[in-house]
Design a protein around this motif. Structure first.
Motif, PDB file in Angstrom:
ATOM      1  N   ARG A  46       0.836  -1.202   0.000  1.00 29.80           N
ATOM      2  CA  ARG A  46       0.000   0.000   0.000  1.00 29.80           C
ATOM      3  C   ARG A  46       0.875   1.259   0.000  1.00 29.80           C
ATOM      4  NH1 ARG A  46      -5.027  -0.327   1.922  1.00 29.80           N
ATOM      5  NH2 ARG A  46      -4.410  -1.984   3.369  1.00 29.80           N
ATOM      6  N   ASP A  47       1.913   1.248   0.839  1.00 30.85           N
ATOM      7  CA  ASP A  47       2.833   2.389   0.895  1.00 30.85           C
ATOM      8  C   ASP A  47       3.507   2.618  -0.458  1.00 30.85           C
ATOM      9  OD1 ASP A  47       2.231   2.747   3.558  1.00 30.85           O
ATOM     10  OD2 ASP A  47       3.996   1.673   4.294  1.00 30.85           O
ATOM     11  N   LEU A  48       3.883   1.535  -1.119  1.00 31.26           N
ATOM     12  CA  LEU A  48       4.512   1.651  -2.439  1.00 31.26           C
ATOM     13  C   LEU A  48       3.570   2.315  -3.432  1.00 31.26           C
ATOM     14  CD1 LEU A  48       6.787   0.942  -4.494  1.00 31.26           C
ATOM     15  CD2 LEU A  48       5.548  -1.207  -4.902  1.00 31.26           C
ATOM     16  N   CYS A  49       2.324   1.885  -3.450  1.00 32.63           N
ATOM     17  CA  CYS A  49       1.357   2.437  -4.400  1.00 32.63           C
ATOM     18  C   CYS A  49       1.097   3.913  -4.137  1.00 32.63           C
ATOM     19  CB  CYS A  49       0.052   1.645  -4.337  1.00 32.63           C
ATOM     20  SG  CYS A  49       0.206  -0.062  -4.926  1.00 32.63           S
ATOM     21  N   ILE A  50       1.025   4.293  -2.860  1.00 32.14           N
ATOM     22  CA  ILE A  50       0.845   5.708  -2.511  1.00 32.14           C
ATOM     23  C   ILE A  50       2.031   6.518  -3.014  1.00 32.14           C
ATOM     24  CG2 ILE A  50       0.759   7.317  -0.567  1.00 32.14           C
ATOM     25  CD1 ILE A  50      -0.823   5.145   0.976  1.00 32.14           C
ATOM     26  N   HIS A  51       3.232   5.958  -2.874  1.00 30.05           N
ATOM     27  CA  HIS A  51       4.448   6.641  -3.341  1.00 30.05           C
ATOM     28  C   HIS A  51       4.445   6.778  -4.863  1.00 30.05           C
ATOM     29  CE1 HIS A  51       8.525   8.021  -3.426  1.00 30.05           C
ATOM     30  NE2 HIS A  51       8.979   6.932  -4.047  1.00 30.05           N
ATOM     31  N   ILE A  52       4.034   5.714  -5.552  1.00 33.70           N
ATOM     32  CA  ILE A  52       3.971   5.751  -7.021  1.00 33.70           C
ATOM     33  C   ILE A  52       2.996   6.829  -7.484  1.00 33.70           C
ATOM     34  CG2 ILE A  52       3.219   4.492  -9.083  1.00 33.70           C
ATOM     35  CD1 ILE A  52       4.185   1.915  -7.698  1.00 33.70           C
ATOM     36  N   LEU A  53       1.800   6.842  -6.905  1.00 29.65           N
ATOM     37  CA  LEU A  53       0.777   7.803  -7.319  1.00 29.65           C
ATOM     38  C   LEU A  53       1.224   9.233  -7.043  1.00 29.65           C
ATOM     39  CD1 LEU A  53      -2.016   8.240  -8.524  1.00 29.65           C
ATOM     40  CD2 LEU A  53      -2.970   8.048  -6.207  1.00 29.65           C
ATOM     41  N   SER A  54       1.893   9.437  -5.923  1.00 24.65           N
ATOM     42  CA  SER A  54       2.390  10.772  -5.596  1.00 24.65           C
ATOM     43  C   SER A  54       3.374  11.252  -6.665  1.00 24.65           C
ATOM     44  CB  SER A  54       3.073  10.759  -4.226  1.00 24.65           C
ATOM     45  OG  SER A  54       3.658  12.015  -3.939  1.00 24.65           O
ATOM     46  N   GLN A 163      -6.232  -5.691  -5.607  1.00 20.45           N
ATOM     47  CA  GLN A 163      -7.600  -5.186  -5.501  1.00 20.45           C
ATOM     48  C   GLN A 163      -7.682  -3.948  -4.617  1.00 20.45           C
ATOM     49  OE1 GLN A 163     -10.149  -6.410  -7.312  1.00 20.45           O
ATOM     50  NE2 GLN A 163      -8.673  -7.834  -8.222  1.00 20.45           N
ATOM     51  N   MET A 164      -6.578  -3.564  -4.009  1.00 17.52           N
ATOM     52  CA  MET A 164      -6.598  -2.420  -3.104  1.00 17.52           C
ATOM     53  C   MET A 164      -6.805  -1.124  -3.882  1.00 17.52           C
ATOM     54  SD  MET A 164      -3.764  -3.258  -0.118  1.00 17.52           S
ATOM     55  CE  MET A 164      -2.381  -2.789  -1.136  1.00 17.52           C
ATOM     56  N   PRO A 165      -7.566  -0.189  -3.331  1.00 16.68           N
ATOM     57  CA  PRO A 165      -7.803   1.088  -4.013  1.00 16.68           C
ATOM     58  C   PRO A 165      -6.511   1.806  -4.387  1.00 16.68           C
ATOM     59  CG  PRO A 165      -9.238   0.874  -2.102  1.00 16.68           C
ATOM     60  CD  PRO A 165      -8.281  -0.277  -2.044  1.00 16.68           C
ATOM     61  N   GLU A 166      -5.499   1.691  -3.546  1.00 18.45           N
ATOM     62  CA  GLU A 166      -4.237   2.381  -3.805  1.00 18.45           C
ATOM     63  C   GLU A 166      -3.552   1.834  -5.055  1.00 18.45           C
ATOM     64  OE1 GLU A 166      -5.234   2.750   0.500  1.00 18.45           O
ATOM     65  OE2 GLU A 166      -5.195   1.097  -0.956  1.00 18.45           O
ATOM     66  N   TYR A 167      -3.675   0.503  -5.282  1.00 19.73           N
ATOM     67  CA  TYR A 167      -3.086  -0.082  -6.495  1.00 19.73           C
ATOM     68  C   TYR A 167      -3.931   0.283  -7.719  1.00 19.73           C
ATOM     69  CZ  TYR A 167      -1.722  -3.462 -10.046  1.00 19.73           C
ATOM     70  OH  TYR A 167      -1.327  -4.045 -11.239  1.00 19.73           O
ATOM     71  N   LEU A 168      -5.240   0.208  -7.577  1.00 23.55           N
ATOM     72  CA  LEU A 168      -6.129   0.515  -8.697  1.00 23.55           C
ATOM     73  C   LEU A 168      -5.985   1.963  -9.150  1.00 23.55           C
ATOM     74  CD1 LEU A 168      -9.337  -1.359  -7.450  1.00 23.55           C
ATOM     75  CD2 LEU A 168      -7.667  -2.155  -9.140  1.00 23.55           C
ATOM     76  N   ALA A 169      -5.545   2.838  -8.239  1.00 22.66           N
ATOM     77  CA  ALA A 169      -5.461   4.272  -8.555  1.00 22.66           C
ATOM     78  C   ALA A 169      -4.235   4.639  -9.383  1.00 22.66           C
ATOM     79  CB  ALA A 169      -5.461   5.083  -7.256  1.00 22.66           C
ATOM     80  N   ILE A 170      -3.191   3.825  -9.354  1.00 17.41           N
ATOM     81  CA  ILE A 170      -1.975   4.228 -10.068  1.00 17.41           C
ATOM     82  C   ILE A 170      -2.166   4.042 -11.582  1.00 17.41           C
ATOM     83  CG2 ILE A 170      -0.515   3.641  -8.110  1.00 17.41           C
ATOM     84  CD1 ILE A 170       0.404   1.151  -9.561  1.00 17.41           C
TER      85      ILE A 170
END
Length: 367
Positions: A46-54, A163-170
């Protein structure tokens, strides 16, 4: 005793027995604390996906084509057991926009510290013939034995993290591969996702015409309509058939190691004689499915335990009327929440399988 003879003696009588003991203990821990380990991995992802999206929102990162979990042997000598987790564009290593975090895998590699301490003492009986460098070299060569546990854990958690929202958002490239292995060396897919829709007829032809020389493996075959397909002696390992319609299909004597069939329609299908090690059937419709003579045989050779650490997963599947006659090596199987009305099961698994009282009552036990 010369140097080579001393090394062989040390490895046979000290290093290998200690490694086997540590791997046995690690495997027991892996199964006992699996839920917590998966939770920790999910939080890290989850932290990785948040970092990617940022980074993407700041225009610093193109759509993601690869996510790679890498172990580094050099850090192991420092007893730092962090995996480098990197996200790349579709250009992979040619992508020079750094996007990385770490994943703490000390739960899997901590036994290496214990081994180093013990072996450092035991080498001294060889009167200087075996050095600390020799011990370190043996430990580095053993790294894949510990990595296999991380590999298996990531596989177990992968279906949830994607399936996590953070992954789906990137923002993703047309094809995404999540991989693991040694840093910029040999690695393998944990998950593949295609943004472009595959054509069912084309996939059907590729499956039918796959061969030993050109196996059809590690592919994302989700949400396809492939009912009544008949395949015999095909190598289909690590394919993901989740959410696909495969009613009344025949998979006869196929290699299905690590394949995923979550929420697939497999009613009336046959897996007779298939190799099902580490196969995932969670939430699938398996009413009337035939598993007779199928095998869940784990791999065990000189410390190698993959495939076989993930086990077979049937949680919340509909197994009403399914046939498990003559299955073998099905000791490590999970049926939590599965319906098993009229399911045919050999009586020898009464003690091996962890079943609810309702499941035990609804199963038809066979000799």
């Amino acid at each position: 005793m010369d140097k080579q003879a001393a090394l062989q003696h040390f490895k046979k009588h000290h290093f290998t027995p200690l490694l086997d003991i540590q791997l046995d203990m690690l495997e027991a821990m892996f199964h006992r604390y699996q839920a917590q380990l998966i939770f920790d991995f999910k939080e890290s992802f989850r932290d990785l996906c948040i970092h990617i999206l940022s980074m993407q929102q700041q225009g610093q990162k193109d759509p993601i084509g690869y996510i790679h979990y890498s172990f580094l042997r050099t850090q192991m000598l420092e007893q730092t057991y962090l995996y480098m987790v990197e996200a790349y564009s579709a250009e992979w290593y040619e992508d020079d926009s750094d996007c990385k975090l770490t994943y703490d895998a000390s739960w899997a590699y901590a036994p290496m510290s214990t081994m180093l301490e013990t072996l450092e003492q035991e080498r001294k009986i060889y009167m200087g013939t075996i050095t600390s460098v020799d011990v370190e070299r043996m430990m580095l060569e053993s790294a894949p034995f510990f990595h296999q546990f991380v590999n298996s854990l990531l596989r177990l958690g992968m279906a949830e993290v994607v399936q996590m929202p953070e992954y789906l958002a990137i923002h993703k490239a047309d094809r995404v591969a999540i991989r693991t292995g040694e840093y910029k060396d040999i690695s393998e897919n944990l998950y593949v996702e295609d943004q472009k829709s595959l054509l069912a007829d084309q996939v059907r032809e590729q499956l039918i015409h796959s061969s030993e020389e050109e196996p059809y493996v590690y592919e994302n075959l989700k949400r396809l309509s492939l009912p009544h397909i008949h395949l015999m002696q095909k190598d289909l390992r690590y394919n993901d058939f989740s959410h696909s319609d495969l009613r009344e299909s025949q998979f006869h004597s196929c290699i299905l190691i690590g394949s995923i069939w979550q929420r697939a329609n497999l009613a009336g299908s046959s897996f007779q004689g298939c190799l099902l090690t580490d196969t995932d059937f969670r939430y699938s419709d398996l009413r009337g499915a035939n598993f007779s003579s199928a095998s869940g045989q784990p791999h065990r050779e000189h410390g190698v335990r993959v495939p076989g650490l993930c086990g077979l997963r049937f949680e919340h599947a509909n197994l009403d009327g399914a046939d498990f006659t003559d299955v073998h090596s099905f000791e490590h199987v999970c049926f939590e929440g599965a319906t098993m009305q009229g399911t045919l099961v050999p009586r020898k698994y009464q003690q091996h399988w962890k079943l609810s009282e309702a499941q035990r009552q609804s199963i038809v036990w066979t000799e």
